[in-house]
Each structure stands twice: as C-alpha cells, then as structure tokens.
Design a protein around this motif. Structure first.
Motif, PDB file in Angstrom:
ATOM      1  N   LEU A 118       7.421   6.955   0.792  1.00 45.28           N
ATOM      2  CA  LEU A 118       6.244   7.725   1.209  1.00 45.28           C
ATOM      3  C   LEU A 118       5.328   6.834   2.056  1.00 45.28           C
ATOM      4  CD1 LEU A 118       4.433  10.238   1.108  1.00 45.28           C
ATOM      5  CD2 LEU A 118       3.559   9.431  -1.097  1.00 45.28           C
ATOM      6  N   LEU A 119       5.254   5.553   1.687  1.00 39.00           N
ATOM      7  CA  LEU A 119       4.437   4.603   2.457  1.00 39.00           C
ATOM      8  C   LEU A 119       4.871   4.590   3.927  1.00 39.00           C
ATOM      9  CD1 LEU A 119       2.651   2.090   3.007  1.00 39.00           C
ATOM     10  CD2 LEU A 119       4.445   0.702   1.967  1.00 39.00           C
ATOM     11  N   ASP A 120       6.173   4.405   4.167  1.00 35.18           N
ATOM     12  CA  ASP A 120       6.650   4.330   5.548  1.00 35.18           C
ATOM     13  C   ASP A 120       6.479   5.668   6.267  1.00 35.18           C
ATOM     14  OD1 ASP A 120       7.207   1.635   5.501  1.00 35.18           O
ATOM     15  OD2 ASP A 120       9.226   1.916   4.721  1.00 35.18           O
ATOM     16  N   VAL A 152      -3.009   3.336   5.138  1.00 39.50           N
ATOM     17  CA  VAL A 152      -2.108   3.011   4.028  1.00 39.50           C
ATOM     18  C   VAL A 152      -1.319   1.775   4.451  1.00 39.50           C
ATOM     19  CG1 VAL A 152      -0.407   3.977   2.445  1.00 39.50           C
ATOM     20  CG2 VAL A 152      -1.935   5.499   3.670  1.00 39.50           C
ATOM     21  N   LYS A 153      -1.526   0.676   3.737  1.00 38.84           N
ATOM     22  CA  LYS A 153      -0.991  -0.624   4.187  1.00 38.84           C
ATOM     23  C   LYS A 153       0.291  -0.996   3.458  1.00 38.84           C
ATOM     24  CE  LYS A 153      -4.798  -1.339   6.548  1.00 38.84           C
ATOM     25  NZ  LYS A 153      -4.767  -0.799   7.910  1.00 38.84           N
ATOM     26  N   LYS A 154       1.162  -1.709   4.186  1.00 36.95           N
ATOM     27  CA  LYS A 154       2.362  -2.244   3.552  1.00 36.95           C
ATOM     28  C   LYS A 154       2.143  -3.734   3.318  1.00 36.95           C
ATOM     29  CE  LYS A 154       7.365  -1.921   3.804  1.00 36.95           C
ATOM     30  NZ  LYS A 154       8.434  -1.157   4.461  1.00 36.95           N
ATOM     31  N   GLY A 155       1.735  -4.068   2.107  1.00 33.21           N
ATOM     32  CA  GLY A 155       1.496  -5.475   1.788  1.00 33.21           C
ATOM     33  C   GLY A 155       2.791  -6.118   1.342  1.00 33.21           C
ATOM     34  N   CYS A 156       3.336  -5.618   0.235  1.00 32.97           N
ATOM     35  CA  CYS A 156       4.529  -6.243  -0.344  1.00 32.97           C
ATOM     36  C   CYS A 156       5.738  -5.324  -0.279  1.00 32.97           C
ATOM     37  CB  CYS A 156       4.253  -6.611  -1.802  1.00 32.97           C
ATOM     38  SG  CYS A 156       3.923  -5.158  -2.836  1.00 32.97           S
ATOM     39  N   GLY A 157       5.501  -4.026  -0.293  1.00 34.72           N
ATOM     40  CA  GLY A 157       6.616  -3.066  -0.290  1.00 34.72           C
ATOM     41  C   GLY A 157       7.366  -2.988  -1.599  1.00 34.72           C
ATOM     42  N   GLU A 158       6.868  -3.646  -2.645  1.00 33.09           N
ATOM     43  CA  GLU A 158       7.584  -3.537  -3.923  1.00 33.09           C
ATOM     44  C   GLU A 158       6.684  -3.397  -5.147  1.00 33.09           C
ATOM     45  OE1 GLU A 158       8.985  -8.141  -4.391  1.00 33.09           O
ATOM     46  OE2 GLU A 158      10.243  -6.811  -3.171  1.00 33.09           O
ATOM     47  N   GLY A 159       5.527  -2.810  -4.953  1.00 31.09           N
ATOM     48  CA  GLY A 159       4.734  -2.426  -6.122  1.00 31.09           C
ATOM     49  C   GLY A 159       3.769  -3.466  -6.648  1.00 31.09           C
ATOM     50  N   ASP A 160       3.633  -4.609  -5.963  1.00 30.02           N
ATOM     51  CA  ASP A 160       2.789  -5.666  -6.510  1.00 30.02           C
ATOM     52  C   ASP A 160       1.337  -5.639  -6.017  1.00 30.02           C
ATOM     53  OD1 ASP A 160       4.540  -7.033  -8.256  1.00 30.02           O
ATOM     54  OD2 ASP A 160       5.607  -7.829  -6.517  1.00 30.02           O
ATOM     55  N   CYS A 161       1.131  -5.363  -4.716  1.00 29.38           N
ATOM     56  CA  CYS A 161      -0.201  -5.641  -4.145  1.00 29.38           C
ATOM     57  C   CYS A 161      -1.171  -4.468  -4.226  1.00 29.38           C
ATOM     58  CB  CYS A 161      -0.063  -6.079  -2.691  1.00 29.38           C
ATOM     59  SG  CYS A 161       0.422  -4.741  -1.570  1.00 29.38           S
ATOM     60  N   GLY A 162      -0.666  -3.244  -4.166  1.00 28.39           N
ATOM     61  CA  GLY A 162      -1.535  -2.074  -4.279  1.00 28.39           C
ATOM     62  C   GLY A 162      -2.177  -1.619  -2.985  1.00 28.39           C
ATOM     63  N   ALA A 163      -1.843  -2.267  -1.858  1.00 31.42           N
ATOM     64  CA  ALA A 163      -2.480  -1.892  -0.586  1.00 31.42           C
ATOM     65  C   ALA A 163      -2.000  -0.529  -0.090  1.00 31.42           C
ATOM     66  CB  ALA A 163      -2.193  -2.959   0.472  1.00 31.42           C
ATOM     67  N   CYS A 164      -0.939  -0.005  -0.713  1.00 33.02           N
ATOM     68  CA  CYS A 164      -0.336   1.252  -0.283  1.00 33.02           C
ATOM     69  C   CYS A 164      -0.779   2.432  -1.137  1.00 33.02           C
ATOM     70  CB  CYS A 164       1.181   1.123  -0.377  1.00 33.02           C
ATOM     71  SG  CYS A 164       1.697   0.911  -2.098  1.00 33.02           S
ATOM     72  N   GLY A 165      -1.800   2.236  -1.976  1.00 31.53           N
ATOM     73  CA  GLY A 165      -2.197   3.274  -2.936  1.00 31.53           C
ATOM     74  C   GLY A 165      -2.615   4.576  -2.275  1.00 31.53           C
ATOM     75  N   CYS A 216      -1.265   6.524  -7.197  1.00 34.47           N
ATOM     76  CA  CYS A 216       0.024   5.840  -7.310  1.00 34.47           C
ATOM     77  C   CYS A 216       0.272   4.937  -6.113  1.00 34.47           C
ATOM     78  CB  CYS A 216       1.145   6.857  -7.468  1.00 34.47           C
ATOM     79  SG  CYS A 216       1.272   8.028  -6.129  1.00 34.47           S
ATOM     80  N   LYS A 217       1.321   4.145  -6.200  1.00 38.34           N
ATOM     81  CA  LYS A 217       1.668   3.223  -5.114  1.00 38.34           C
ATOM     82  C   LYS A 217       2.715   3.893  -4.244  1.00 38.34           C
ATOM     83  CE  LYS A 217       0.335  -0.953  -7.482  1.00 38.34           C
ATOM     84  NZ  LYS A 217       0.622  -2.293  -7.995  1.00 38.34           N
ATOM     85  N   SER A 218       2.391   4.133  -2.965  1.00 38.23           N
ATOM     86  CA  SER A 218       3.296   4.927  -2.139  1.00 38.23           C
ATOM     87  C   SER A 218       4.557   4.166  -1.745  1.00 38.23           C
ATOM     88  CB  SER A 218       2.574   5.451  -0.898  1.00 38.23           C
ATOM     89  OG  SER A 218       2.162   4.383  -0.069  1.00 38.23           O
ATOM     90  N   CYS A 219       4.594   2.838  -1.938  1.00 39.02           N
ATOM     91  CA  CYS A 219       5.839   2.114  -1.666  1.00 39.02           C
ATOM     92  C   CYS A 219       6.855   2.347  -2.767  1.00 39.02           C
ATOM     93  CB  CYS A 219       5.581   0.612  -1.496  1.00 39.02           C
ATOM     94  SG  CYS A 219       5.088  -0.242  -2.994  1.00 39.02           S
ATOM     95  N   LEU A 220       6.407   2.882  -3.917  1.00 36.27           N
ATOM     96  CA  LEU A 220       7.316   3.156  -5.035  1.00 36.27           C
ATOM     97  C   LEU A 220       7.643   4.642  -5.142  1.00 36.27           C
ATOM     98  CD1 LEU A 220       5.751   0.881  -7.822  1.00 36.27           C
ATOM     99  CD2 LEU A 220       7.683   0.359  -6.323  1.00 36.27           C
TER     100      LEU A 220
HETATM  101  S1  FES Z   1       2.942  -2.244  -0.531  1.00 39.70           S
HETATM  102 FE1  FES Z   1       2.361  -3.625  -2.098  1.00 39.70          FE
HETATM  103  S2  FES Z   1       2.186  -2.277  -3.812  1.00 39.70           S
HETATM  104 FE2  FES Z   1       2.962  -0.987  -2.290  1.00 39.70          FE
END
Ligand code: FES
Ligand code: FAD
Ligand code: FES
Lengths: 284, 160
Positions: free
Chosen positions: B23-25, B35-48, B56-60
């Motif tokens: 959803l992030l992409d 909506v930012k892509k920081g880590c792409g794996e649920g750690d940073c929260g920039a994609c909330g 929720c985190k849109s990268c997940l």
């Molecule tokens: S991009 Fe880092 S938590 Fe989703």
C-alpha cells in the motif's frame, strides 16, 4: 507473493476454508509478516479479515474465547475478564500500529522467538480451535507446540480461536527487551493454580531466549503439589535457567541469558503469587 | 495483476496492482508523497496511514488488502491555509525539524485524539510509539499533542 493470481476476502469461515483447501492457497491475517513474505508457490491469498465469526471475544462464567482475528490492541482494551498475563503479553508487542495489525492466529501460526502472546497462552494452558474444509477440532496448546505450530496444522487448516479457563491460575507475564519496541530478549509467564497455601499446579513458559515459546516443564514440576515458599520460587528460577535450550542472540551472551532467566522466572512467580489482579480468590 | 478499488482521502481509485505491491508503494505511485518509505519493513513508522479507522504501517499492508477500504493520509487533515489543530500545534510548539516522521505522527495523534480528548503523557507516548523521530527528542511532539487536544476541546466547547 509474486505468483499470486487471486486475492479473496470472504465474509464467512466456510467460504474461506473452501478457498484454503485449494493447492497454493494461503491465509493472510494481520499481514505483518505475510506482506514481507516471498513464497513463489503461493497462487492465491485468502484474507481472513472480514470474517466476523473469528473476530470476537466471548466470555461465559468459565471460559474466555478469543477469535483468531482479534488484534493485540483489541485484547488489552477488552473491557471484560481478560487474564492479566494475556493482556500484558498483547500490550508488550512492538508498537501501536503493529499491535493494531497483529492477530492472535498470526502470532500462533508464525511463532518466532519474539512472538509475545504465545508465551502467555502456553502458560495458561489454552486450547486452540482449528478448522479446515473437512474437519473442526480442538487441541491443547501443548499439542500445538509439540513441533512448530505451522507443522501441526494440517493442509488447509487454520486456527479459529483460543479458549482459556477464567480464574484458574494466578498469573504473571514479563517481557525483557532493550527498548519498549524491541524484540524480547526474554519473555516469562508463570501461572499458578493455588489451593490455600499449596501450589496445585504450576505452568511456567518462556520465549525470546528460545526459538519459540515453550513450557519449562522441570520448573513447573518442582513447584506442583508443594506448599508455597519463596525459596522454592528461587529454586524454580534456577531450575528453569538450567533446563532451557537457549537460542544464540547477537544482543546478549549465554551467561546473561541464564542469569536473567533465573531472576525473571522467580520474579514472575512472586508476582503471580502476590500481585495477580485477574484472580483475586485464594483458591479455596 | 489484481484489480482493486479503494478510497483515498475521500476520492475513489480503481487500479491494477501487482500482488507484491505494498500500500505504501501504491500511495506514493498515486502521488501521496507525504507517506514516506523509511525502512520498508515495519520498523520506522514513516509510512503510517489510517485504514478503516485503524492506524497502521502501510509498508506492511499489501495494496490488494486495501481493496474496498478507506485510506487516509496527512493530506486529508489540512494544509497551510487551513491547518488541523494538530498541525497548528506542531508548528507552534516547534515539534518539527526535518519533518520526515511528521505526517505519520500526525495521523497517529489524530486517531488518539478521536478516541481520547484529554490524553496523559503516557497515553500520548504509547500512541506515538510506532513513529521513530531521528531529529527531535519527542518532548515537543508530546507537548504539541497536548496543546492540540486542548485546542480541540475548546473548539468543541465554543461550538456548544
Ligand atoms: S517504511 Fe518504515 S515502518 Fe513502514
Ligand atoms: C517491525 C515488527 C516488529 C514486531 N514485533 C513483534 C513483537 O515484539 N512481538 C510480537 O509478538 N510480534 C511482533 N511482530 C509481529 C510478528 O512478527 C508477526 O508478524 C505476527 O505475529 C504475524 O501476525 P499477523 O496477524 O500479522 O499474521 P500474518 O502476517 O497475516 O500471517 C503470519 C503467518 O500466519 C499464518 N496465519 C495467519 N492467521 C492464521 C490462522 N488463523 N490460522 C492459521 N495460520 C494463520 C499466515 O498464513 C502466515 O503464514 C512484529 C512485526 C513487525 C513487522
Ligand atoms: S523531525 Fe526529523 S525525523 Fe522527526
């Protein structure tokens, strides 16, 4: 995920199970690990998130039944009689958005070292409802953990709920992590069935420092049937520390894992005995 | 390709998505660059983001999971000319440095204030615990959420 051609989000469990009976179909719950998974053999995704019958928390006088699609946030916000170690384990999971997404079924099916909730469910001796297109069955959580849960589930079978007896145990859950949102270095849950001053039965489980949640049977056996004494809680901690097969963890060494297991098992037993708020009876 | 329809900030979208697209992409492809892509794996929260009322985190989230859902990004909250009280309070309190973490932090705070009009510091910390900020020390952001809550309570009292 790349070979997936079909995505369904059925409204009923029956439809979901029929879809999951097909070769290459896989269940998706909160998606917190599925969204990152790369399995080329999957061709169809069955999203369980619209199935109301597995999204509820139901209570009667004896049991609480938590649907597989209930999230960690919904568990610790539940206004009723949630056993306190289940609430604490759900609240210990990572951060708010992860708790909002991660489900009971996903946590049990995934069962990696950091999954917090299974540690509490094991200690409390939950039973687990399972369903496939052909069969409905209920097994004890001990049976689900005879191997990795994903191996105990049959093909096309999913977890529908977990059921826990209310008021049976005095219980306590502790998570040790470097920060509030980090994966557990160690999880401990102690549950004591108390009759007067006697511990009729003790179930102690650990996670974090082991590959997946597991019961520490020798420590439980040491306590079961014994009169309460603090020395016994210290011995149980030492026994637990000696009887665990630790995973290697780049964050901490073996000595630390052992020392902290002994301390936290003892602390969890003391807290279960003295401070458990969800079972105030003295087990008369 | 899988065909999905979703609503983003009140507008309907029909799109074909690859099964592994997140959803992030998708949001970024559609131009929602807050909506930012920081880590792409649920750690940073920039994609909330907020999906069906849940933060929720849109990268997940796989894009196909958003089929039929309502998604909100910070673009829905307000802009320079008409800021949301949370946005105004973040400015007033100096809670923004580089700004990378701020869109999702505002959304997390928005969900909190929709459920709790007078949160304590601890409640704010818990609501924002999925949003890493590498610039600030979180102190001003907590103050900003408190201030916004007060502004919103006062607005509501005035309206009554
Ligand atoms: S991009 Fe880092 S938590 Fe989703
Ligand atoms: C950054 C991050 C940090 C995290 N930290 C923690 C933590 O500290 N503690 C913790 O406990 N968890 C944590 N998690 C969550 C954990 O890692 C798993 O992702 C989560 O438990 C999976 O649950 P889910 O509902 O999202 O399942 P999904 O990702 O949807 O599915 C996971 C697996 O379970 C299967 N499955 C799902 N539901 C069922 C069912 N009902 N029956 C049978 N099989 C099913 C799926 O097919 C899949 O194989 C974290 C996740 C992330 C991304
Ligand atoms: S303001 Fe820069 S990361 Fe938060």
């Amino acid at each position: 995920m790349i070979n997936v051609e079909q995505y369904d989000r059925p409204d009923t469990l029956k439809e979901a199970l029929e879809l999951l009976a097909k070769e290459g179909a896989v269940a998706l719950a909160g998606g917190t690990s599925m969204s990152l998974a790369k399995n080329p053999s999957w061709n169809s995704i069955v999203d369980l998130s619209d199935i109301e019958e597995i999204q509820t928390i139901e209570e009667d006088d004896e049991f609480i039944t938590i649907g597989a699609m209930v999230t960690m946030t919904e568990i610790f916000r539940h206004p009723g009689n949630m056993p306190c170690s289940i609430s604490a384990a759900a609240r210990a999971v990572s951060s708010t958005p992860i708790r909002n997404m991660t489900t009971v079924g996903g946590s049990l099916a995934r069962s990696v070292y950091w999954n917090d909730l299974p540690v509490a469910l094991l200690s409390l001796g939950a039973s687990v409802g399972l369903a496939s297109a052909h069969e409905r069955r209920r097994i004890s959580i001990d049976e689900l953990y005879t191997s990795h849960p994903s191996k105990v589930l049959k093909s096309g079978e999913i977890i529908t709920d977990v059921k826990v007896e209310l008021g049976k145990y005095k219980t306590n859950f502790i998570k040790l992590a470097r920060t509030h949102v980090d994966y557990a270095l160690l999880n401990v849950c102690a549950s004591l069935e108390v009759k007067g001053n006697v511990i009729a039965n003790a179930r102690i489980s650990v996670g974090g420092a082991v590959n997946m949640a597991r019961l520490v049977i020798p420590a439980g056996e040491l306590l079961s049937g014994q009169q309460y004494s603090d020395d016994l809680f210290i011995k149980a901690g030492e026994t637990a520390a000696e009887s665990i097969e630790y995973r290697s963890d780049f964050r901490v060494n073996r000595e630390y894992q052992k020392a902290v297991t002994a301390k936290l098992v003892t602390r969890s037993l003391r807290d279960a005995w003295n401070n458990c708020e969800c079972n105030e009876t003295d087990g008369e | 390709m899988i065909q999905i329809s979703l609503n983003i900030n009140g507008e309907d979208f029909d799109v074909d998505v690859s099964p592994d697209l997140t959803l992030l992409d998708l949001l970024r492809e559609l131009g929602f660059h807050s909506v930012k892509k920081g880590c792409g794996e649920g750690d940073c929260g920039a994609c909330g983001v907020i999906m069906d009322g849940i933060y929720c985190k849109s990268c997940l989230v796989l894009a196909m999971q958003a089929n039929g859902r309502d998604v909100f990004t910070v673009e829905s909250m307000g802009d320079v000319n008409d800021p949301h009280p949370l946005q105004q309070a973040f400015v007033d309190e100096g809670a923004v440095q580089c700004g990378y973490c701020i869109p999702s932090m505002l959304l997390a705070a928005d969900v909190l204030l929709s459920e709790n009009e007078d949160p304590t510091d601890d409640e704010i910390k818990e609501a924002l615990d999925g949003n890493l900020c590498r610039c600030t020390g979180y102190v001003k952001q907590i103050a900003a959420v408190k201030k916004a809550a007060k502004m919103m309570r006062e607005e509501e009292n005035d309206a009554e």
